[in-house]
Design a protein around this motif. Structure first.
Motif, PDB file in Angstrom:
ATOM      1  N   UNK A 275       5.010 -12.003  -9.723  1.00  0.00           N
ATOM      2  CA  UNK A 275       3.600 -11.631  -9.778  1.00  0.00           C
ATOM      3  C   UNK A 275       3.449 -10.203  -9.273  1.00  0.00           C
ATOM      4  N   UNK A 276       2.605  -9.439  -9.944  1.00  0.00           N
ATOM      5  CA  UNK A 276       2.315  -8.056  -9.564  1.00  0.00           C
ATOM      6  C   UNK A 276       1.010  -8.049  -8.768  1.00  0.00           C
ATOM      7  N   UNK A 277       1.081  -7.635  -7.502  1.00  0.00           N
ATOM      8  CA  UNK A 277      -0.048  -7.720  -6.584  1.00  0.00           C
ATOM      9  C   UNK A 277      -0.616  -6.311  -6.360  1.00  0.00           C
ATOM     10  N   UNK A 278      -1.938  -6.182  -6.498  1.00  0.00           N
ATOM     11  CA  UNK A 278      -2.655  -4.927  -6.231  1.00  0.00           C
ATOM     12  C   UNK A 278      -3.664  -5.186  -5.111  1.00  0.00           C
ATOM     13  N   UNK A 279      -3.604  -4.354  -4.066  1.00  0.00           N
ATOM     14  CA  UNK A 279      -4.455  -4.560  -2.885  1.00  0.00           C
ATOM     15  C   UNK A 279      -5.347  -3.329  -2.680  1.00  0.00           C
ATOM     16  N   UNK A 280      -6.637  -3.561  -2.486  1.00  0.00           N
ATOM     17  CA  UNK A 280      -7.579  -2.505  -2.131  1.00  0.00           C
ATOM     18  C   UNK A 280      -8.471  -3.014  -1.001  1.00  0.00           C
ATOM     19  N   UNK A 281      -8.908  -2.139  -0.098  1.00  0.00           N
ATOM     20  CA  UNK A 281      -9.751  -2.515   1.037  1.00  0.00           C
ATOM     21  C   UNK A 281     -11.208  -2.172   0.755  1.00  0.00           C
ATOM     22  N   UNK A 282     -12.092  -3.092   1.131  1.00  0.00           N
ATOM     23  CA  UNK A 282     -13.532  -2.882   0.977  1.00  0.00           C
ATOM     24  C   UNK A 282     -14.048  -2.289   2.285  1.00  0.00           C
TER      25      UNK A 282
ATOM     26  N   UNK B 110      -9.524  -6.843  -1.441  1.00  0.00           N
ATOM     27  CA  UNK B 110      -9.493  -7.392  -2.802  1.00  0.00           C
ATOM     28  C   UNK B 110      -8.040  -7.422  -3.254  1.00  0.00           C
ATOM     29  N   UNK B 111      -7.566  -8.596  -3.625  1.00  0.00           N
ATOM     30  CA  UNK B 111      -6.172  -8.778  -4.026  1.00  0.00           C
ATOM     31  C   UNK B 111      -6.140  -9.189  -5.498  1.00  0.00           C
ATOM     32  N   UNK B 112      -5.598  -8.322  -6.340  1.00  0.00           N
ATOM     33  CA  UNK B 112      -5.447  -8.627  -7.765  1.00  0.00           C
ATOM     34  C   UNK B 112      -4.074  -9.225  -8.036  1.00  0.00           C
ATOM     35  N   UNK B 113      -4.021 -10.320  -8.767  1.00  0.00           N
ATOM     36  CA  UNK B 113      -2.768 -11.006  -9.090  1.00  0.00           C
ATOM     37  C   UNK B 113      -2.615 -11.004 -10.613  1.00  0.00           C
TER      38      UNK B 113
END
Length: 574
Positions: free
Chosen positions: A243-250, A257-260
């Motif tokens: 799985x490719x995980x993308x993390x951004x902070x609010x 926010x964690x995109x899978x």
């Protein structure tokens, strides 16, 4: 045979081009997919940050309503809060409590539930613990009022208010319907299987499209790596599937926010592209083979006739001219072949002399080369020195470069005196020492009588250059290059020593064979220097290397002692 070779070459070219296209398109598709995922998460993050900022502004408006106003029996204040609540569908309730948890005012005015344990709720405790910071809670079910069980996010902070003529402190709470945040997050589409979820700063799930499965223990999310990132991407294999995980902070609430997404979906696209290319290659190859058979037949027939005529020449018949009709190219070959037969006798006699002359010419050309890279670096150093106002260094560098070129040209002569050769390498070392910012020192010594001897020009510079690049350039300690010229038993002997890193036995064995020469250098390599000396003076003369790791390298150059004519006469007279 022509058809076969033509087909093979065409197949190889088509396969190579197809592989390159597949590799390029697949990598581009993969990069675009990952970039698209990151952009989607960035957009959701931006939307959430904008929404949170708006909610903070709403809280500030609510807080300003209490500024200097009485809260006891203040119908005007209640009316203002009610109006504010009605203008925003996502606002659920507004309430002010004392620090003991007693209600002061609440909108809408509803009966509170018993045993709410208000002072033990996380949003209340956080506000009391950090009275000057606006606290935003994790999503929870509102359980303060009878008949309301909405999923909300609570914003709270300690404020001051007036009641019964006194200024007091209390906790102002504004509940926001979580549905808006959920709608912003649920719109994310990361392929057929991909999704996005939100956690708070300590790993509690704020939103997940499969939140019920998470709570039931039927789905697992590996959130520990995501908590280490504020901004980034990584690959996760905790579920057994890549799985490719993308993390951004609010910001500023610290949610993540964690995109899978699943690279396997991208592989499917690559597989479709691969299947298309296979069919395309098959069609192209079939077409090429048909065309090659036709074209090869047209080419082969006149060539076979030409071959028959050439066999007559092989048998020694030089009197019969070759006359083949066909393509223009074949007729030209026939004409040229006849000219070759006429001149073959002369060429046989001249071939040895031409090969020797060619070798000497190539060596002379190599000797005369001046590396553009060296010239570029030298001029670049002059520019930097001039910019820093180091005029003396500029004059010194340009003067050395001028002398170096003057001696290199030597009025077209290939032989110069030992004095000029040492002067040439001295100017080269001055330039290199300025370029390398005094990284090394150099010493040049010569017996007086050897200065008048003659030598091939440009035999020391490549050896000194080799010492700098392979010996001193990568070491940290100050370097030292020593050049000694002496006359020993009618032999001129040059010794170039450095205290650099030294060379391994394998590199030492291969250096005279040209195996250790890299892309850097003057173009006149060590191998060329050795060959020039042996070609000019015989196999007894040339180069000899000695080297030890971490100790340095010494190269000895031996050539016969030949004096300049006036100096030779003076030597005999004395």
């Amino acid at each position: 045979m022509i058809t076969f070779l033509f087909s093979i070459i065409t197949m190889v070219v088509v396969l190579v081009v197809s592989f390159m296209l597949y590799d390029k398109f697949s990598r581009t598709a993969e990069e675009n997919a990952y970039l698209n995922i990151q952009q989607i998460i960035e957009q959701v993050n931006s939307n959430l940050e904008t929404y949170v900022k708006g909610m903070q502004d709403i809280y500030k408006v609510v807080e300003d309503q209490f500024d200097g106003k009485r809260t006891d029996n203040n119908s005007s204040l209640r009316g203002q809060l009610t109006t504010l609540l009605e203008t925003r569908e996502d606002l659920v309730s507004i309430a002010l409590f004392t620090l003991k948890g007693e209600p002061v005012i609440n909108v809408p005015a509803q009966q509170m539930m018993n045993n709410t344990r208000l002072t033990s709720q996380s949003w209340f405790e956080t506000s009391v613990r950090n009275p000057y910071e606006l606290s935003i809670s994790a999503p929870h079910i509102q359980n303060l009022y009878q008949g309301q069980y909405k999923w909300v996010v609570s914003m709270s902070r300690v404020i001051t208010y007036r009641a019964y003529g006194e200024t007091k402190k209390g906790v102002l709470m504004v509940d926001i319907n979580f549905r808006t945040i959920e709608e912003l997050s649920s719109q994310v589409s990361l392929g057929k299987k991909g999704y996005a979820y939100i956690t708070d700063s300590v790993g509690n799930i704020v939103y997940h499209p499969q939140q019920q499965l998470i709570y039931a223990g039927l789905k697992y999310e590996n959130m520990e790596p995501a908590l280490k990132y504020n901004f980034g991407n990584y690959t996760d294999m905790s579920t057994g599937e890549e799985r490719y995980i993308t993390v951004r902070s609010v910001e500023p609430i610290g949610w993540k926010i964690v995109g899978v997404s699943y690279p396997a979906e991208i592989v499917t696209t690559k597989r479709d592209l691969g299947e298309f290319l296979i069919w395309f290659i098959a069609a192209v190859l079939a077409f090429v083979i048909i065309i090659s058979i036709f074209v090869s037949a047209k080419i082969a027939q006149p060539i076979l006739r030409l071959e028959k005529s050439v066999k007559q020449v092989e048998r020694g018949d030089f009197s019969s001219p070759v006359d083949v009709k066909g393509f223009v190219e074949v007729e030209r070959v026939s004409y040229r072949f006849n000219l070759m037969v006429q001149q073959i006798g002369e060429l046989m006699e001249q071939i040895i002399l031409e090969q020797e002359a060619k070798r000497k010419s190539e060596l002379d050309v190599l000797q005369a080369q001046i590396n553009p890279h060296f010239l570029y670096n030298t001029l670049n150093s002059v520019i930097r020195l001039a910019e820093r106002g180091q005029n003396e260094e500029v004059v010194k560098t340009i003067a050395s470069l001028s002398k170096l070129f003057r001696i290199s040209l030597a009025k077209g002569n290939n032989i110069i005196t030992v004095r000029d050769e040492l002067e040439h390498v001295r100017n080269y070392l001055i330039i290199q020492n300025i370029r390398y910012k005094n990284k090394f020192q150099f010493v040049i010594r010569a017996d007086e009588e050897v200065l008048h001897c003659l030598t091939l020009k440009l035999i020391l510079q490549p050896l000194v250059e080799n010492a700098i690049i392979h010996g001193l350039e990568e070491q940290y300690d100050p370097g030292l290059i020593t050049i000694q010229a002496s006359l020993v038993n009618e032999t001129v002997r040059f010794t170039i020593s450095d205290n650099g890193l030294g060379m391994s036995p394998e590199k030492l064995n291969g250096i005279l064979l040209g195996e250790s020469e890299g892309g850097k250098g003057s173009g006149v390599g060590v191998k060329n220097v050795n060959e020039r000396i042996r070609l000019a003076y015989g196999q007894r003369f040339g180069l000899h290397y000695q080297s030890e790791r971490e100790e340095g390298t010494t190269v000895t150059v031996k050539i016969p002692a030949v004096w300049n004519q006036p100096d030779s006469d003076r030597r005999r007279t004395s």
